[in-house]
Every structure is written in structure tokens, then in C-alpha cells.
Design a protein around this motif. Structure first.
Motif, mmCIF file in Angstrom:
data_model
loop_
_atom_site.group_PDB
_atom_site.id
_atom_site.type_symbol
_atom_site.label_atom_id
_atom_site.label_comp_id
_atom_site.label_asym_id
_atom_site.label_seq_id
_atom_site.Cartn_x
_atom_site.Cartn_y
_atom_site.Cartn_z
ATOM 1 N N ALA A 81 0.806 -1.165 0.081
ATOM 2 C CA ALA A 81 -0.064 0.086 0.079
ATOM 3 C C ALA A 81 0.767 1.227 0.105
ATOM 4 O O ALA A 81 0.526 2.265 -0.782
ATOM 5 N N ASP A 82 1.981 0.945 0.857
ATOM 6 C CA ASP A 82 2.799 2.315 0.964
ATOM 7 C C ASP A 82 3.468 2.572 -0.427
ATOM 8 O O ASP A 82 3.476 3.617 -0.860
ATOM 9 N N ALA A 83 3.852 1.503 -1.053
ATOM 10 C CA ALA A 83 4.597 1.851 -2.655
ATOM 11 C C ALA A 83 3.493 2.184 -3.295
ATOM 12 O O ALA A 83 3.740 3.107 -4.181
ATOM 13 N N ALA A 84 2.252 1.777 -3.211
ATOM 14 C CA ALA A 84 1.143 2.407 -4.379
ATOM 15 C C ALA A 84 0.805 3.780 -3.792
ATOM 16 O O ALA A 84 0.833 4.647 -4.747
ATOM 17 N N LEU A 85 0.884 4.093 -2.388
ATOM 18 C CA LEU A 85 0.882 5.749 -2.351
ATOM 19 C C LEU A 85 1.927 6.358 -2.816
ATOM 20 O O LEU A 85 1.792 7.502 -3.192
ATOM 21 N N ASP A 86 3.078 5.832 -2.665
ATOM 22 C CA ASP A 86 4.079 6.647 -3.182
ATOM 23 C C ASP A 86 4.005 6.798 -4.602
ATOM 24 O O ASP A 86 4.251 7.882 -5.110
ATOM 25 N N ARG A 87 3.715 5.792 -5.655
ATOM 26 C CA ARG A 87 3.326 6.052 -7.018
ATOM 27 C C ARG A 87 2.184 7.254 -6.969
ATOM 28 O O ARG A 87 2.390 7.901 -8.081
ATOM 29 N N LEU A 88 1.196 7.094 -6.418
ATOM 30 C CA LEU A 88 -0.074 7.793 -6.450
ATOM 31 C C LEU A 88 0.396 9.539 -6.242
ATOM 32 O O LEU A 88 0.283 10.171 -7.122
ATOM 33 N N PHE A 89 1.077 9.426 -5.269
ATOM 34 C CA PHE A 89 1.530 11.040 -4.883
ATOM 35 C C PHE A 89 2.469 11.532 -5.949
ATOM 36 O O PHE A 89 2.561 12.735 -6.408
#
Lengths: 500, 500
Positions: B436-444
Motif C-alpha cells: 500500500a505504501d508503495a502504491a501511495l508513493d506512486r500515486l503522490f
């Protein structure tokens, strides 16, 4: 802030030397203390040479007439810079500031130079940094609802360009045909339509700012909501060139209201017109403008325009509504009925663009007719709580009787932002000036005692500097100074204004 | 700033000692470095005793359950304070800060505790300063168009009180029935109606603020325009408890729009609904709300509500207009025709208050239906330029496919402020969390690359701290730190968030 060390100390020739202009006065007195400082390593002509090398010959001037036009704005104070630099890009501004910061040279930024408070007067000499050549509208983007502009763009030009696309940039200072967006941002300019649409700040989404040390910072952006960190956009907006120099602005556009209509109403007395302002708002209307004018101004206007255009009555109220055509048509009808109930003795209604413009032209004539009196108008953009409009005008009458100085009040009634004009014979005559200054003292004290503000849209500059301490209070001023020290520790940005 | 010297060094027992809660994690790692610092002179129980003496016994608590409820907000991070203080007046706040400043004790201010980013989590222990007892509406004044409130007033309560007088306080965060105005000011809260009415900042005219050292400063006032100095009101608004503590706010009220109407439209695809947003604005309409919902969310809603309330279609658009009754009636008709032209396959129209509320209730059901999935919703209040709505949702679909984490998008389409919800199984599971954190990284990263903002209305707090450097840039962060150092040099106000 990691700022490089200052290499030399700069003392402007206009401070250390003898070429202070004759009209220099109070605002500059304190500068005398600096004359004992060690002489600068660089002279004004070295300075010009250095800057010409940094930028180009055509961007730097020490011609007398150029120094003179960059010595003043629309207020009366004047002090020439040592050199005028015409920036053409962000990079130019960064180069100039990096250079000035290392040497401690004052930099006073200037837009179109149409301010009313001496805000861009370079009272400590040094560099007058003109942004008047940075006039490009870089982008007009309805899909994002933004315009990206350089600071030298004339406000009216952006408004026109946006309207051609069916969009609008609402802030409308009276000087919009000659003022620049950079100046509007520096002073957080207002105008009649702020009641519904808000001030310049409400339309600034993003700024590129050059800091005192020449570093470039971007704050905000092109999004319409942004909670990323502190409100730097707000801090730089209205900072009067004392915290940083805006080199690009991203401004919010709104869909252009397709239609407007207006009423111009005459009332027997000011209190009735002020009551109508409350009555309109209390009935759930939020007009795009609510402009009030007092009896003194109307009398002057009758002299200029003839009594037929302005029949008897001691107050005049303009109401403008905008929006969808059918909405405007029904609301203006409701308002006309309401104004009759509220005591208007004559109502002119404008349903077309041309008729609306004619009413705004009449409003402008009020200003011109004050000019016709031959007196000097000290235009104070004070603000009072909306409930205090009647009290303000009563106080103005009292001030008039006690000082012999006529006082003309008109302005943005919805905001309580009433331009209170002291009409004096000759502000350069010491005795007249002492009387006028004493009257201003009383006016500003009254305003502050009644929960008001000493400036609503012009800014502090030099004109309001004597009252800023009283207005902000000790702690408020301390906080301002702490912010100034944080961002401009060597006070090179627009020095000599209200902060050390 | 003339600040008194710090007398002692305070180290929270919750940092130096062993009672860090099990769920403490990343946000607190850096605090370990401080464990070597010298022990404080005062202990937590001395602290409580001192504070009880300064205020009163009933205003200070070290009870476990009180510490626990003041350890967290609606986000998942948690860390208890050493003591909870319930201020009941400005004077209380000033006393607590004077005391804390002299001893270097962290003070984390708390309103209603319903933030979404861990902003009021006292990560360095010390004092949790609750303003929840400061709940008085001190003044409701239509004649001046203002309300004066204490920070603990619940937003919805002010709105209700203003509406009863025919006036309105427009900001309407989704949590308005439980959030406090102080919290709204600390985060510059938004809501659906910001498109037309703007965020909290646009309604804050004046603030009384207690500074880090306990001094009290008033900024702004009760006037609707004010250019007296820098925009301190703007600087404190949205400063997330890191620059000062707001103890009284003067808020702008507007005449209540007497009427509203709504449309709820279904579109086959998201792109068509996003196109309708542009079409509406390009036609000169400025609705009070424009809310968009994507296919994932609609599918979840169909499971909850039944297919009949939400027929086929991958996007849903809500349009609200408000104003005078006849204006609203004609505009909603124009909009209904326009939406048909723009490809809506079903349009429900609401002409009464009850029907409008039913549409807003449907909108709230979208949130509940995401909760029904049993997944944890990581609600990211990102903002994109309005032209990027379709690209954002396309990116969300791609992210979903590549990470296996469902992404639900809905929110304030007119502002580009789309709540992008990553739906994860169990955020406390390390492996899920890493994904999830990696996905948030990509999103931001995607958001920032596309000119967007990582937070539109929730603030930075702890949740967005990992991305703040990327969002603000090096110089932007330097400027923030310089402002923080200027106003809170010993970093006692809400320490451990995005600034040192």
C-alpha cells in the motif's frame, strides 16, 4: 534559511550623498542616522556597470529622467533610486537579488507604479527593480480554470483576454487599466466586486517568488485547493515587496457571469442608504457591488454634471447583480422593489451592458468632480465594520467642522471599505499639512477604536506607516518583524517601509 | 521576537521511557535519537501538578483513558501525551504556553480530534492541549456580517445558528457535525461547496492567537477587507498547530442563499462525466457543488443500495446550484438540458430541500458502501488540475491492476479535489502495508508530476509527512522552516510533524 554571507556594505549615494530630493521629509528622517555608516565599496556607477554586465545594457539605466519616474508613485513622496533595472525574466530577478544580497544593496520592486501609498518609493536608494517589461500572459487555460502571468501584465488586459474566452478574472481595482497584476498581488488589491468575489488573494493559486538571497521558490500551484504546508501564497500576497519578489503568478479564473444589471438609487439621507445596504443583505441578496456616496461628493458631482443627472438627496447607492440572464432579470426586479420600500426617492435601472457602464461612468465622475474642486484629495481607504457606516460619515462631518477640512466619503459599502477623502488646499504647505496630519491622526484613531482597519486595499507603504504600530499592536508588529527577519535578514527588500 | 530564555529541557516520559504504544511506527522512528538527551528536571506528574495549580484540578488529567482518547485522531497513528489539559479561556492557553515554553515542553493542540492525517497526535508526548471546552459562539452579528467564536464550537452548530438568522457560514467539511472550527482553521478545511464559496480561509477575518511563548496576538479583525501588514490570518490558518494556537476567530457570514436545487446524473463512462464538468463551467455556470463518483464506488453502492437507485453507468455527477428562488429554478432547468446534451443517461432532479438532502444522503451512502467492503480505506485528498480528472482515474485503474489494491475515486470535481481511496485488506499487516505504501508513493508522485497537490483539505499531519519534501521542494521547505524558527524557535508547538 541557509543564506550566503554578505560581502560588502552598501550605502546609497542618495542617502550618504547630497542628492536627496527637496520633497523628502518625515518618511526619510530616520535614514539620517545611517549617514555615519562606513562608505560602500561600490559606487552607483559601478553598480550600474555590474548590473549591465549581469543582464544587458538595455536593462539598466541611470538617466535622470528614468531615476525620476522610478522615484515615486501616485502618492506625494519621492526618492530616487541609484539605478533602475528592467527585469525581463525570473532569471534576471534572481541574478539581481543574488548580487544585491551579497552586497546589502536595497532593492525596491516596482510594477506599474500606480500605488497610492508610496509603497514602491525607493526611500533608501539602491536598485529600483522594474517588472514592467514582464508583460506576458503565459497561459490562459479554461480547462484548468487558470491564467499564468508575468507580474507586469496590466490587470485589465488579463480581464479582457479571459472574457474573450467566456471566463473572468474578477478583481477590479479602479486603476485596472493601468495597474499591473504584480502590484495587485503586492498590495492584495480590492475593488467594488470584492463583496461577492473577494480580493486578489482569493484568485492567487500559485506564485513563483525570488527570495532576498536570489533563490527561487514555487508555492501553491495550478490546483484550486491546496493544503500542502503553510499558506506561503497568502504570505507573499500583500507583502508589499518586503518578503520576496513575485515573478510568475497562477491565477484562478471563474466562468464569466453572462449578464449583469444595476440600480442607481438616490436617498434623502446617508443613514437611509446605509440602512438599505443592510436591508439588501438581510433579505438574502449578495450583489456583486454595493457602492455608496455621501452628500459632499454628490454636491461636487452636481456642480460638474448638472442637477438633472443627480436630483436632490444626500446619498447615492449603486447595486449591481450578475449571473444567468433570467436570474439577473428577476433579482434586479426584486431589488428595485426593495429599494423603494427602503426609502429611495429615485431609482435608475440598467438592464443592458451599455446602461451598466453608464452608471459606473457616473460613479467615476464622482471622483473627477472631487478633483474639480481644485483641492488635494488625501484618499484614505479605511474600512469599518459594516454596521458603522453611518457613524463613520457622522464622524467625518464632525471632523470637517472641527478642522475646516472637507471630507468626502464614498466607496464599497458592502465591505465597509469607504474611501474617506480629506480635501486639503495644499499638502506641501507646512501649516495645512500639520492640520491635515492631525485630522488623519484623529480619523485613523477613530477607525481603530471602532474595530476598523487603516487600509483596505492600498496597503501600508509610506502613507500609513505612522499608524501601523497602533494598528498592529506591539506583539503584532513583533510577529511581522520576526517574519521579515526570517526571510530577509539583511533587510534589502523594500527597506524603509514599516519594518526595520 | 523577544522570547524569554528556556529554563529547562523537557523529555517526555513517553519518549524517554518505555510506554510507547505498540502501534507506534515510522512516524516515531526518528524520535529514538532523542533518548540520549539529558533527563528532564520535571516529571509528568510534576507537570500535571504544576498545570493543575496554574489552571484548576478539573482541567488537567493523566487518567489512562483520557490519555488514550487524546493519543490519536481518525488516522491510524497513536501516541499518548503525558498530560491532557482542557483550556477554558484564552488566558488558560496563554498560561499553559508560557509554562511550556519556559521548560521546552511539547504542546500539541487538539480540537474535536476528527482529523484524517494524525495532525493532533502528540508524537513527542508532553501536553495535549484540548480546546474542546471552548465552545461558545460569542457573537452572531448580521449587521457586521460576522460571527465571533471560540475554537471548540462545532462547525455545524455555527452553520445552524447562522441559518436561523437568515445568514450562512458556507464551509461544509463532510464531518461538519463533529468537527470544530478550530480544527477547520488549523487545516483550512474544505468541502463540496468550495467551488463557489471557497475554503475556510476565505471566511476567517480575524484571529486571536497565543504564540509559542504565551504572548497573545490579534490579527485581522471584524472588517471584510484588511491590508494592514502581512496576511497573518492566512499564515495561522492552515498552520496545523505549528505556529500558534487560535483561541478566538472572527468569521465572515454571508446572506443565506434562500434556495437550492440539484441534479444527480448517471453517465456511461467517467470521461463523459468529467467532460460534463468542463461543459457546465464553460457554459458560464458556477454551481455551488459539482461532485463526481467513479465506477468502483458505484458498484459498491449498488451492492448496498440495490441497482434501482443507481442504474447502469460508470460515473455519477451531482450538480447543486443555489441563490434566489426564481434564479435557481431557471438555472437548474438550463443545467438539466445541458447534461442531457452532454451524455447523461439518467438525471434525477431535486427542487425541494428534502429532495436535495436525499441526493446528499445518496452521496454519503457512497462512503458507507466502501466501508461495507470490509476493507480499510486509505482516503487521500489529492487535488489535480481540473483538466486531469480523466487521467487521474485512468491512472487509478492502472495502479489497481498493477498492485491488486482497489482504488475508489470520488469527490469535488469542480476543484479537481478527488478523494482517492486505496482499499486495503489490513494496513497493520506489514506485507500489505508495504504494498500500500508503495502504491501511495506512486500515486503522490503521479499527482505531483501532473501539477497536483498531495492534500487539498486534510492537511499534512503525519500521513503526508513522507511526501512533503517532494511536494514543497528544498527551497519551499527551507522557507517553511524559517517561518517555524521565527515563531516557535524551540519547536514546542506540535513537534514531530513535517518541520524540525
Amino acid at each position: 534559511m541557509k543564506l550566503p554571507p554578505k560581502r560588502t556594505t552598501w550605502i546609497s549615494s542618495t542617502i550618504a550623498g547630497g542628492n536627496r530630493p527637496a520633497e523628502a521629509d518625515d518618511p526619510f528622517e530616520e535614514l539620517d542616522e545611517q549617514e555615519d555608516a562606513p562608505a560602500a565599496e561600490a559606487s552607483p556607477s559601478d553598480l550600474a556597470d555590474d548590473l549591465a554586465e549581469l543582464l544587458s545594457d538595455s536593462q539598466v539605466s541611470r538617466l535622470d529622467e528614468v531615476l525620476a519616474t522610478h522615484a515615486t508613485d501616485k502618492w506625494y513622496a519621492s526618492h530616487p533610486p541609484d539605478v533602475v533595472v528592467f527585469a525581463e525574466s525570473t532569471d534576471d530577478v534572481a541574478k539581481v537579488l543574488t548580487y544585491a544580497y551579497e552586497r546589502g544593496i536595497p532593492v525596491t520592486t516596482r510594477g506599474a507604479g500606480v500605488g497610492y501609498v508610496g509603497g514602491c518609493v525607493p526611500v533608501e536608494g539602491g536598485i529600483a527593480l522594474s517588472l514592467a517589461r514582464m508583460t506576458r500572459i503565459l497561459e490562459l487555460n479554461p480547462a484548468d480554470g487558470v491564467a499564468v502571468v508575468q507580474p507586469g501584465v496590466i490587470t485589465g488586459d488579463l480581464q479582457k483576454a479571459a472574457r474573450e474566452l467566456g471566463w473572468d478574472y474578477p478583481p477590479d481595482p479602479a486603476s485596472l487599466k493601468e495597474c499591473s497584476l504584480g502590484g495587485n498581488i503586492a498590495t492584495n488589491a480590492g475593488g467594488p466586486r470584492c463583496l461577492k468575489y473577494g480580493v486578489t488573494r482569493n484568485y492567487v493559486l500559485g506564485l513563483e517568488v525570488v527570495l532576498a538571497d536570489g533563490r527561487i521558490v514555487s508555492c501553491g500551484g495550478r490546483v484550486h485547493k491546496n493544503k500542502t504546508g503553510f499558506d506561503l501564497v497568502g504570505l507573499f500576497t500583500g507583502s508589499e515587496g518586503m518578503l520576496g519578489i513575485v515573478t510568475t503568478a497562477t491565477l484562478r479564473l471563474i466562468p464569466r457571469p453572462p449578464c449583469r444589471a444595476m440600480l442607481a438609487a438616490v436617498f434623502p439621507e446617508f443613514a437611509a442608504a446605509a440602512g438599505a445596504v443592510q436591508g439588501i443583505l438581510n433579505s438574502g441578496h449578495l450583489p456583486s457591488a454595493l457602492e455608496i456616496t455621501d452628500g459632499f461628493t454628490l454636491a461636487a458631482a452636481r456642480n460638474r454634471l448638472g442637477a438633472d443627472r443627480l436630483p436632490d438627496g444626500n446619498a447615492h447607492l449603486i447595486v449591481e447583480v450578475d449571473g444567468r440572464p433570467r436570474a439577473v432579470a428577476s433579482e434586479i426586479e426584486e431589488l428595485e422593489e426593495l429599494l423603494t420600500t427602503l426609502g429611495a426617492t429615485r431609482i435608475d435601472r440598467a438592464d443592458t451592458e451599455e446602461a451598466c457602464e453608464a452608471i459606473w461612468q457616473l460613479r467615476r465622475e464622482f471622483s473627477y468632480s472631487l478633483r474639480d474642486t481644485g483641492l488635494t484629495k488625501l484618499n484614505e481607504d479605511i474600512v469599518v465594520p459594516r454596521s458603522q457606516l453611518v457613524e463613520l460619515v457622522a464622524f467625518a462631518r464632525q471632523l470637517e467642522q472641527e478642522t475646516g477640512i472637507a471630507v468626502a466619503c464614498f466607496g464599497h459599502a458592502g465591505d465597509g471599505n469607504i474611501h474617506t477623502n480629506l480635501m486639503v488646499a495644499d499638502y506641501h504647505d507646512p501649516s495645512t499639512r500639520a492640520t491635515a496630519d492631525a485630522a488623519l491622526d484623529r480619523l485613523f484613531s477613530w477607525v481603530l477604536d471602532h474595530g476598523g482597519a487603516i487600509t483596505g486595499e492600498h496597503g501600508v507603504g509610506l502613507a500609513k506607516k505612522p499608524w501601523i504600530h497602533q494598528a498592529l499592536g506591539e506583539t503584532g508588529l513583533d510577529v511581522h518583524q520576526a517574519l521579515k527577519d526570517a526571510l530577509d535578514p539583511d533587510r534589502i527588500l523594500n527597506p524603509g517601509k514599516f519594518l526595520d
